[in-house]
Write a protein that holds these residues in place. Sequence first.
Motif, PDB file in Angstrom:
ATOM      1  N   ASP A   1     -83.032  14.133 -34.959  1.00  0.00           N
ATOM      2  CA  ASP A   1     -84.212  13.852 -35.811  1.00  0.00           C
ATOM      3  C   ASP A   1     -84.430  12.356 -35.997  1.00  0.00           C
ATOM      4  O   ASP A   1     -85.544  11.864 -35.904  1.00  0.00           O
ATOM      5  CB  ASP A   1     -84.024  14.460 -37.209  1.00  0.00           C
ATOM      6  N   TYR A   2     -83.303  11.617 -36.279  1.00  0.00           N
ATOM      7  CA  TYR A   2     -83.481  10.190 -36.570  1.00  0.00           C
ATOM      8  C   TYR A   2     -84.071   9.448 -35.377  1.00  0.00           C
ATOM      9  O   TYR A   2     -84.885   8.537 -35.544  1.00  0.00           O
ATOM     10  CB  TYR A   2     -82.178   9.528 -37.050  1.00  0.00           C
ATOM     11  N   PHE A   3     -83.704   9.861 -34.162  1.00  0.00           N
ATOM     12  CA  PHE A   3     -84.247   9.185 -32.986  1.00  0.00           C
ATOM     13  C   PHE A   3     -85.732   9.514 -32.806  1.00  0.00           C
ATOM     14  O   PHE A   3     -86.563   8.623 -32.592  1.00  0.00           O
ATOM     15  CB  PHE A   3     -83.448   9.550 -31.728  1.00  0.00           C
ATOM     16  N   ARG A   4     -86.074  10.808 -32.925  1.00  0.00           N
ATOM     17  CA  ARG A   4     -87.491  11.180 -32.751  1.00  0.00           C
ATOM     18  C   ARG A   4     -88.368  10.553 -33.836  1.00  0.00           C
ATOM     19  O   ARG A   4     -89.502  10.149 -33.588  1.00  0.00           O
ATOM     20  CB  ARG A   4     -87.634  12.700 -32.701  1.00  0.00           C
ATOM     21  N   ASN A   5     -87.804  10.445 -35.050  1.00  0.00           N
ATOM     22  CA  ASN A   5     -88.562   9.765 -36.124  1.00  0.00           C
ATOM     23  C   ASN A   5     -88.805   8.301 -35.767  1.00  0.00           C
ATOM     24  O   ASN A   5     -89.888   7.753 -35.995  1.00  0.00           O
ATOM     25  CB  ASN A   5     -87.800   9.816 -37.455  1.00  0.00           C
ATOM     26  N   ALA A   6     -87.761   7.657 -35.200  1.00  0.00           N
ATOM     27  CA  ALA A   6     -87.900   6.232 -34.840  1.00  0.00           C
ATOM     28  C   ALA A   6     -88.950   6.058 -33.740  1.00  0.00           C
ATOM     29  O   ALA A   6     -89.722   5.091 -33.756  1.00  0.00           O
ATOM     30  CB  ALA A   6     -86.553   5.677 -34.387  1.00  0.00           C
ATOM     31  N   VAL A   7     -88.987   7.005 -32.800  1.00  0.00           N
ATOM     32  CA  VAL A   7     -89.997   6.924 -31.728  1.00  0.00           C
ATOM     33  C   VAL A   7     -91.397   7.053 -32.335  1.00  0.00           C
ATOM     34  O   VAL A   7     -92.308   6.262 -32.033  1.00  0.00           O
ATOM     35  CB  VAL A   7     -89.771   8.029 -30.654  1.00  0.00           C
ATOM     36  N   ALA A   8     -91.559   8.032 -33.250  1.00  0.00           N
ATOM     37  CA  ALA A   8     -92.883   8.249 -33.869  1.00  0.00           C
ATOM     38  C   ALA A   8     -93.305   7.002 -34.657  1.00  0.00           C
ATOM     39  O   ALA A   8     -94.472   6.566 -34.592  1.00  0.00           O
ATOM     40  CB  ALA A   8     -92.848   9.475 -34.764  1.00  0.00           C
ATOM     41  N   GLU A   9     -92.362   6.424 -35.376  1.00  0.00           N
ATOM     42  CA  GLU A   9     -92.652   5.231 -36.176  1.00  0.00           C
ATOM     43  C   GLU A   9     -93.039   4.051 -35.263  1.00  0.00           C
ATOM     44  O   GLU A   9     -93.951   3.278 -35.549  1.00  0.00           O
ATOM     45  CB  GLU A   9     -91.393   4.900 -36.992  1.00  0.00           C
ATOM     46  N   TRP A  10     -92.338   3.940 -34.142  1.00  0.00           N
ATOM     47  CA  TRP A  10     -92.623   2.864 -33.185  1.00  0.00           C
ATOM     48  C   TRP A  10     -94.030   3.031 -32.604  1.00  0.00           C
ATOM     49  O   TRP A  10     -94.786   2.061 -32.476  1.00  0.00           O
ATOM     50  CB  TRP A  10     -91.566   2.858 -32.075  1.00  0.00           C
ATOM     51  N   TYR A  11     -94.397   4.279 -32.270  1.00  0.00           N
ATOM     52  CA  TYR A  11     -95.752   4.520 -31.749  1.00  0.00           C
ATOM     53  C   TYR A  11     -96.813   4.112 -32.777  1.00  0.00           C
ATOM     54  O   TYR A  11     -97.863   3.588 -32.423  1.00  0.00           O
ATOM     55  CB  TYR A  11     -95.930   5.987 -31.311  1.00  0.00           C
ATOM     56  N   LYS A  12     -96.494   4.392 -34.058  1.00  0.00           N
ATOM     57  CA  LYS A  12     -97.463   4.050 -35.107  1.00  0.00           C
ATOM     58  C   LYS A  12     -97.636   2.536 -35.183  1.00  0.00           C
ATOM     59  O   LYS A  12     -98.752   2.029 -35.166  1.00  0.00           O
ATOM     60  CB  LYS A  12     -96.968   4.611 -36.446  1.00  0.00           C
ATOM     61  N   ARG A  13     -96.517   1.816 -35.223  1.00  0.00           N
ATOM     62  CA  ARG A  13     -96.607   0.355 -35.406  1.00  0.00           C
ATOM     63  C   ARG A  13     -97.040  -0.359 -34.143  1.00  0.00           C
ATOM     64  O   ARG A  13     -97.783  -1.329 -34.177  1.00  0.00           O
ATOM     65  CB  ARG A  13     -95.258  -0.204 -35.885  1.00  0.00           C
ATOM     66  N   ARG A  14     -96.582   0.090 -33.001  1.00  0.00           N
ATOM     67  CA  ARG A  14     -96.868  -0.611 -31.745  1.00  0.00           C
ATOM     68  C   ARG A  14     -98.257  -0.276 -31.191  1.00  0.00           C
ATOM     69  O   ARG A  14     -98.968  -1.143 -30.699  1.00  0.00           O
ATOM     70  CB  ARG A  14     -95.758  -0.271 -30.728  1.00  0.00           C
ATOM     71  N   PHE A  15     -98.636   1.018 -31.277  1.00  0.00           N
ATOM     72  CA  PHE A  15     -99.891   1.432 -30.636  1.00  0.00           C
ATOM     73  C   PHE A  15    -100.933   1.972 -31.629  1.00  0.00           C
ATOM     74  O   PHE A  15    -102.021   2.378 -31.210  1.00  0.00           O
ATOM     75  CB  PHE A  15     -99.614   2.533 -29.598  1.00  0.00           C
ATOM     76  N   ASN A  16    -100.540   2.052 -32.910  1.00  0.00           N
ATOM     77  CA  ASN A  16    -101.418   2.685 -33.890  1.00  0.00           C
ATOM     78  C   ASN A  16    -101.718   4.141 -33.512  1.00  0.00           C
ATOM     79  O   ASN A  16    -102.829   4.641 -33.692  1.00  0.00           O
ATOM     80  CB  ASN A  16    -102.718   1.875 -34.024  1.00  0.00           C
ATOM     81  N   VAL A  17    -100.727   4.809 -32.988  1.00  0.00           N
ATOM     82  CA  VAL A  17    -100.865   6.214 -32.581  1.00  0.00           C
ATOM     83  C   VAL A  17     -99.952   7.038 -33.494  1.00  0.00           C
ATOM     84  O   VAL A  17     -98.767   6.741 -33.630  1.00  0.00           O
ATOM     85  CB  VAL A  17    -100.429   6.381 -31.104  1.00  0.00           C
TER      86      VAL A  17
END
Length: 387
Positions: free
Chosen positions: A72-88
């Motif tokens: 979970d912690y890894f998938r959450n980090a990926v989702a958070e990165w997409y939000k900050r990096r790509f606004n997705v």
Amino acid sequence: MINYADRLQRLPPYIFADLEKLQDDLVKKGVDIISLGIGDPDFPPPRIITESLKNSLTEPGSSNYSTSAGEDYFRNAVAEWYKRRFNVIVDPTSEVCALIGSKEGLANVGRVLLNPGDKALLPDPGYPVYAQGSTILSDATPVIFNLTDDAFQPDLSKVQVDDRTKLLFLNYPSNPTGATIAKDKLESTVEFCRKHNLVLCYDNAYSEICFGSYQSPSVLQINGATECAVEFNSCSKIFNMTGYRIGFAVGNKKIIAGLKKVKTQIDSGSPKFVQRAATTALNEYFDFDLSTERKMNNKILKERLDSLVQGLREIGIETKSPNATFYLWANVGDGATFVRELLKLGVVATPGRAFGLNGAKHVRFSVTQSTTRINEALQRMRRLDLR
Ligand SMILES: Cc1ncc(COP(=O)(O)O)c(C=O)c1O
């Protein structure tokens, strides 16, 4: 008598075999080899990542199985990165899957979507896993589209689609050409895939190796992409973590669910301590020290590319320094012969043919050696007889 399955026999001959043999012979003779072949960064992963790895090694449970979908912690980090990096915005549970490197996901997505006899569209030149690991090993047929214009862009109006065509692979920034893609081209590709009911497998492995003001987009920024697309990326090139084997697929829920289903039958995920280190990497991506280090590394890569371009020009090979990736794609007339001659001088490069028929005249240099070694390689290349 051992008989291989037909699909194994359909894999093309291993183009590097000759080259590896020649290289081994030279090493045995004590030749100092400079490898500009494989795309494996010479920079170490940032310290914060190796510290995180060390600390997580001794965490309770870190030696136990993970899950193939990822912690979970890894998938959450990926989702958070997409939000900050790509606004997705993506849902970490249903729209993200951890991968044992993006190569694994690119290969397994064929098992998810291709029936025997189906077709997958893929770029030529392009990363060989689309045609081989993904398509041929799924008993399907690779159908190439040419990237032969000056900017190595696809011309989808020339691409033939029928009811057996299921997938389209696309990769920008591109290995091997270093080409990038504009957002409007991505928009028309998504539109094309939706119109023809194709899944778009977008390989964004080099999204963070970009120079100057260019920023690589995510396909998921495009309207309608989540209906047909999955994007592959990885910590390999972003954080110099190639050997850690950790990547991620993000996108359409049904494709992600299919990928998880295939993976449950094949693997048990990246080690938890690797996922912890990758989580730290993604969480700290925007941190001042880490982003300064990444920018510095990209600056060095660009300087190496520019000086290689200049050095090649001096020996009569014209090419352009790319805006992204650490690859230089050069037309040398006959890539295979050039690489063989280069090897005699102790310099390894990849023949363009390894990336498809359209690469036959080219060679790919990877600037993943120190500037001093690249200059030394150039010195040796001056001895090449190019007439
Ligand atoms: C275009 C492209 N995609 C994917 C990969 C796979 O990288 P990894 O499996 O390390 O994430 C590579 C590796 O060189 C690549 O060049």
